[in-house]
Write a protein that holds these residues in place. Structure first.
Motif, PDB file in Angstrom:
ATOM      1  N   ARG A  69       0.745  -1.051   0.021  1.00  0.00           N
ATOM      2  CA  ARG A  69      -0.153   0.009   0.002  1.00  0.00           C
ATOM      3  C   ARG A  69       0.800   1.260   0.088  1.00  0.00           C
ATOM      4  NH1 ARG A  69      -1.905   0.957   4.372  1.00  0.00           N
ATOM      5  NH2 ARG A  69      -1.469  -0.893   5.622  1.00  0.00           N
ATOM      6  N   GLU A  70       1.775   1.244   0.700  1.00  0.00           N
ATOM      7  CA  GLU A  70       2.702   2.460   0.853  1.00  0.00           C
ATOM      8  C   GLU A  70       4.207   2.506   0.625  1.00  0.00           C
ATOM      9  OE1 GLU A  70       2.825   3.194   5.235  1.00  0.00           O
ATOM     10  OE2 GLU A  70       0.601   2.681   5.244  1.00  0.00           O
ATOM     11  N   GLY A  71       4.514   1.251  -0.120  1.00  0.00           N
ATOM     12  CA  GLY A  71       5.889   1.129  -0.456  1.00  0.00           C
ATOM     13  C   GLY A  71       6.860   1.231   0.653  1.00  0.00           C
ATOM     14  N   ILE A  72       8.272   1.069   0.437  1.00  0.00           N
ATOM     15  CA  ILE A  72       9.214   1.350   1.293  1.00  0.00           C
ATOM     16  C   ILE A  72       9.839   2.767   1.354  1.00  0.00           C
ATOM     17  CG2 ILE A  72      11.464   0.508   2.124  1.00  0.00           C
ATOM     18  CD1 ILE A  72      10.639  -2.244   0.859  1.00  0.00           C
ATOM     19  N   ASN A  73       9.410   3.707   1.852  1.00  0.00           N
ATOM     20  CA  ASN A  73       9.645   5.061   1.705  1.00  0.00           C
ATOM     21  C   ASN A  73      10.175   5.741   2.985  1.00  0.00           C
ATOM     22  OD1 ASN A  73       8.668   5.120  -1.023  1.00  0.00           O
ATOM     23  ND2 ASN A  73       6.563   5.083  -0.243  1.00  0.00           N
ATOM     24  N   LEU A  74      10.560   4.721   3.631  1.00  0.00           N
ATOM     25  CA  LEU A  74      10.945   5.425   5.289  1.00  0.00           C
ATOM     26  C   LEU A  74      12.282   6.104   4.929  1.00  0.00           C
ATOM     27  CD1 LEU A  74      10.608   2.184   7.356  1.00  0.00           C
ATOM     28  CD2 LEU A  74       9.191   4.030   7.116  1.00  0.00           C
ATOM     29  N   GLY A  75      12.478   7.329   5.781  1.00  0.00           N
ATOM     30  CA  GLY A  75      13.647   8.140   5.554  1.00  0.00           C
ATOM     31  C   GLY A  75      14.465   7.527   6.328  1.00  0.00           C
ATOM     32  N   ARG A  76      14.359   6.918   7.535  1.00  0.00           N
ATOM     33  CA  ARG A  76      15.448   6.256   8.254  1.00  0.00           C
ATOM     34  C   ARG A  76      14.626   5.066   9.128  1.00  0.00           C
ATOM     35  NH1 ARG A  76      15.234  10.901  13.332  1.00  0.00           N
ATOM     36  NH2 ARG A  76      13.110  10.753  13.998  1.00  0.00           N
ATOM     37  N   PRO A  77      15.247   4.480   9.845  1.00  0.00           N
ATOM     38  CA  PRO A  77      14.616   3.270  10.547  1.00  0.00           C
ATOM     39  C   PRO A  77      13.598   3.735  11.502  1.00  0.00           C
ATOM     40  CG  PRO A  77      17.325   3.160  10.709  1.00  0.00           C
ATOM     41  CD  PRO A  77      16.919   4.708   9.998  1.00  0.00           C
ATOM     42  N   GLU A  78      12.705   2.752  11.591  1.00  0.00           N
ATOM     43  CA  GLU A  78      11.389   3.082  12.437  1.00  0.00           C
ATOM     44  C   GLU A  78      11.220   1.840  13.139  1.00  0.00           C
ATOM     45  OE1 GLU A  78       6.711   2.888  11.452  1.00  0.00           O
ATOM     46  OE2 GLU A  78       7.950   3.537   9.605  1.00  0.00           O
ATOM     47  N   LEU A  79      10.716   2.258  14.567  1.00  0.00           N
ATOM     48  CA  LEU A  79      10.504   1.120  15.383  1.00  0.00           C
ATOM     49  C   LEU A  79       9.000   0.859  15.461  1.00  0.00           C
ATOM     50  CD1 LEU A  79      12.699   2.122  18.569  1.00  0.00           C
ATOM     51  CD2 LEU A  79      13.255   0.548  16.552  1.00  0.00           C
ATOM     52  N   LEU A  80       8.415  -0.322  15.494  1.00  0.00           N
ATOM     53  CA  LEU A  80       6.970  -0.579  15.401  1.00  0.00           C
ATOM     54  C   LEU A  80       6.873  -1.722  16.470  1.00  0.00           C
ATOM     55  CD1 LEU A  80       4.586  -0.020  13.442  1.00  0.00           C
ATOM     56  CD2 LEU A  80       5.148  -1.918  12.132  1.00  0.00           C
ATOM     57  N   THR A  81       5.675  -1.532  17.164  1.00  0.00           N
ATOM     58  CA  THR A  81       5.271  -2.435  18.236  1.00  0.00           C
ATOM     59  C   THR A  81       3.978  -3.292  17.811  1.00  0.00           C
ATOM     60  OG1 THR A  81       6.639  -1.222  19.812  1.00  0.00           O
ATOM     61  CG2 THR A  81       4.700  -2.932  20.576  1.00  0.00           C
ATOM     62  N   LEU A 102       9.583  -4.342  16.628  1.00  0.00           N
ATOM     63  CA  LEU A 102      10.447  -4.517  15.366  1.00  0.00           C
ATOM     64  C   LEU A 102      11.068  -3.117  15.048  1.00  0.00           C
ATOM     65  CD1 LEU A 102       7.785  -6.269  13.311  1.00  0.00           C
ATOM     66  CD2 LEU A 102       9.460  -7.420  14.708  1.00  0.00           C
ATOM     67  N   ALA A 103      12.157  -3.382  14.566  1.00  0.00           N
ATOM     68  CA  ALA A 103      13.132  -2.300  13.704  1.00  0.00           C
ATOM     69  C   ALA A 103      13.057  -2.414  12.167  1.00  0.00           C
ATOM     70  CB  ALA A 103      14.184  -2.273  14.089  1.00  0.00           C
ATOM     71  N   GLN A 153      20.365   5.821  20.767  1.00  0.00           N
ATOM     72  CA  GLN A 153      20.982   6.285  19.418  1.00  0.00           C
ATOM     73  C   GLN A 153      20.999   5.286  18.306  1.00  0.00           C
ATOM     74  OE1 GLN A 153      22.532   6.665  22.441  1.00  0.00           O
ATOM     75  NE2 GLN A 153      21.610   8.807  22.510  1.00  0.00           N
ATOM     76  N   ALA A 154      21.230   4.193  18.745  1.00  0.00           N
ATOM     77  CA  ALA A 154      21.631   3.042  17.704  1.00  0.00           C
ATOM     78  C   ALA A 154      21.164   1.601  18.327  1.00  0.00           C
ATOM     79  CB  ALA A 154      23.143   2.832  17.662  1.00  0.00           C
ATOM     80  N   LEU A 155      20.893   0.838  17.014  1.00  0.00           N
ATOM     81  CA  LEU A 155      20.600  -0.667  17.085  1.00  0.00           C
ATOM     82  C   LEU A 155      21.894  -1.490  16.640  1.00  0.00           C
ATOM     83  CD1 LEU A 155      18.764  -3.240  17.423  1.00  0.00           C
ATOM     84  CD2 LEU A 155      17.999  -2.765  15.005  1.00  0.00           C
ATOM     85  N   THR A 156      22.193  -2.056  17.619  1.00  0.00           N
ATOM     86  CA  THR A 156      23.432  -3.225  17.357  1.00  0.00           C
ATOM     87  C   THR A 156      23.167  -4.401  17.395  1.00  0.00           C
ATOM     88  OG1 THR A 156      25.075  -1.592  18.464  1.00  0.00           O
ATOM     89  CG2 THR A 156      25.796  -3.847  18.028  1.00  0.00           C
ATOM     90  N   SER A 157      23.305  -5.241  16.134  1.00  0.00           N
ATOM     91  CA  SER A 157      22.762  -6.655  15.818  1.00  0.00           C
ATOM     92  C   SER A 157      24.209  -7.364  15.579  1.00  0.00           C
ATOM     93  CB  SER A 157      21.825  -6.801  14.881  1.00  0.00           C
ATOM     94  OG  SER A 157      22.383  -6.071  13.494  1.00  0.00           O
ATOM     95  N   ILE A 158      24.051  -8.622  15.870  1.00  0.00           N
ATOM     96  CA  ILE A 158      25.227  -9.471  16.003  1.00  0.00           C
ATOM     97  C   ILE A 158      25.041 -10.555  14.823  1.00  0.00           C
ATOM     98  CG2 ILE A 158      26.778 -11.116  17.196  1.00  0.00           C
ATOM     99  CD1 ILE A 158      26.443  -8.246  18.545  1.00  0.00           C
ATOM    100  N   HIS A 159      26.133 -10.819  14.153  1.00  0.00           N
ATOM    101  CA  HIS A 159      25.722 -11.620  12.744  1.00  0.00           C
ATOM    102  C   HIS A 159      27.126 -12.572  12.728  1.00  0.00           C
ATOM    103  CE1 HIS A 159      22.491  -9.227  11.191  1.00  0.00           C
ATOM    104  NE2 HIS A 159      23.299  -8.175  11.790  1.00  0.00           N
TER     105      HIS A 159
END
Length: 330
Positions: A69-81, A102-103, A153-159
C-alpha cells in the motif's frame, strides 16, 4: 545450507543489486510468549516478497500489506510494536497476549550489506551498528557473548556463528551433520587425517582439516560454546581427542557407536587422567532415541540432543539410546 540470518542478508543484497527497494526487519524486543526470538530477521521487497520470519506469519502478512500500500519510503529506521492490546495479540497470532517490537530499516548503499556478507564469508563475528537518526552503519568485531542491543541512538545486531562444532571423521553422516549445523549458525570444522575419507569430502562453508584430532582439539582452545563429535569408530583417532575435549569447557562431547563399543570406550578412557565427572560428560551412544536408521535421521537425533544440552533442557532417561534399547530388548 545457510543459516536464516545469512539467507536474509544474501537476499537483501540480491534485491538491492537488482535495483529494488528493500527493508530489513529485526525483532528487537518481546514481551510474554513470542514465536520468534530477539534478533530474528526478515527481508521484504517492494513487491511484497519476503525471506525470513519475525512471527508465525500474521505480522508478515501485515508488513506485506503495508509495503504494497505504502511502498518502502522510510527516510530512516522505524520502530514498530505489535500486540499491545489483547485484540492485537489475537489478530497477529501472538500467544498469551505477547508483544513484539520490530526495527524496520530501509536499505541502501550505506547499509553496508555486501561488506557484512564478505566478512561473514570469512567466519567473522560482526556487530552491525545502525544509527537510528541517520541510517548510517558501522561494522565492528563482536564477541560470542554479545547480544542485540537497542539504545536511543543505535541498534546493534550480531551476525555470524557464535557456536563451534568439531566433527572428527569425514563421512556420509558428517555431511548431514555439518549441513544442518551450518543452518543452525555453527562454525563447523571437520577433521580427518585419513586421506581416503577426506578426499572428495566437501560441504560449502565447512573447513576440512588434515590433522590429528587430539592436536586440533588443543589448538582450537574449546570453550563453553564448543561441541565435539567423534564419528570415526577408530580408537586411535577418537579416544585421545575425546580425552582432551572432556577436560575442556566444551558444552557437549559425544561419540557414535553401539552400547557395547561405548562401554569399551569408557573403560579405555578410564585409563587416562580423567575424573569421574569428566567421564560422565561423554554422550555415548550419541543422540536421542527416535528409531533413526539412515545417516540423515541419525544426524537429526544427534543434533536434537546437542541442542537440548546447549539450551539447558533436561532430557528424560527414556530418550537416551542406551536406555531405550535396553527397554525394547527386555
Amino acid at each position: 545450507m545457510d543459516s536464516i540470518d545469512l539467507e536474509v542478508l544474501k537476499t537483501c543484497d540480491l534485491w538491492l543489486t537488482g535495483g529494488q527497494q528493500v527493508a530489513l526487519v529485526t525483532v528487537i524486543k518481546t514481551w510474554g510468549s513470542s514465536p520468534r526470538p530477539v534478533g530474528a530477521t526478515l527481508a521484504i521487497c517492494e513487491d511484497g516478497r519476503v525471506v525470513g520470519s519475525v512471527s508465525g506469519g500474521c505480522i508478515e502478512d501485515d508488513l506485506i500489506d503495508r509495503v504494497k500500500r505504502e511502498g518502502i519510503n522510510l527516510g530512516r529506521p522505524e520502530l514498530l510494536t505489535y500486540g499491545i492490546t489483547a485484540d492485537e495479540a489475537h489478530r497477529f497470532g501472538l500467544p498469551c497476549g505477547g508483544t513484539i517490537q520490530l526495527a524496520i530499516e530501509p536499505l541502501s548503499e550505506k547499509s553496508r550489506i555486501p561488506e557484512l556478507l564478505q566478512r561473514l564469508s570469512k567466519h567473522e563475528l560482526v556487530a552491525r551498528r545502525l544509527a537510528l537518526d541517520s541510517g548510517l552503519v558501522s561494522l565492528l568485531p563482536a564477541a560470542p557473548e554479545d547480544n542485540l542491543n537497542l539504545s536511543e541512538q543505535a541498534l546493534t545486531s550480531i551476525h555470524g556463528p557464535r557456536w563451534r562444532l568439531l566433527i572428527i571423521g569425514a563421512g556420509q553422516l558428517s555431511r548431514f551433520l555439518a549441513s544442518i549445523a551450518l543452518a543452525m549458525d555453527y562454525l563447523v570444522t571437520v577433521c580427518d587425517p585419513r586421506e581416503e575419507y577426506r578426499d572428495g569430502w566437501q560441504v560449502e562453508g565447512v573447513q576440512v582439516l588434515h590433522a590429528m584430532p587430539d592436536d586440533l582439539v588443543l589448538e582450537m582452545r574449546l570453550d563453553s560454546r564448543s561441541a565435539v563429535l567423534a564419528l570415526t569408530h577408530d580408537p586411535k583417532l577418537d579416544d585421545l581427542a575425546l580425552m582432551e575435549a572432556l577436560k575442556s569447557p566444551a558444552f557437549y562431547v559425544g561419540a557414535i557407536g553401539s552400547r557395547l563399543n561405548n562401554a569399551k570406550r569408557r573403560e579405555r578412557l578410564k585409563e587416562f587422567d580423567l575424573t569421574e565427572d569428566q567421564l560422565a560428560r561423554l554422550h555415548g551412544p550419541v543422540g536421542m532415541y527416535i528409531g533413526s536408521k539412515t545417516p540423515a535421521e541419525i544426524a537429526i537425533s544427534i543434533l536434537a540432543q546437542l541442542t537440548a544440552v546447549k539450551n539447558h533442557v533436561p532430557l528424560a532417561a527414556a530418550l537416551s539410546i542406551a536406555q531405550a534399547k535396553s527397554v525394547l530388548a527386555s
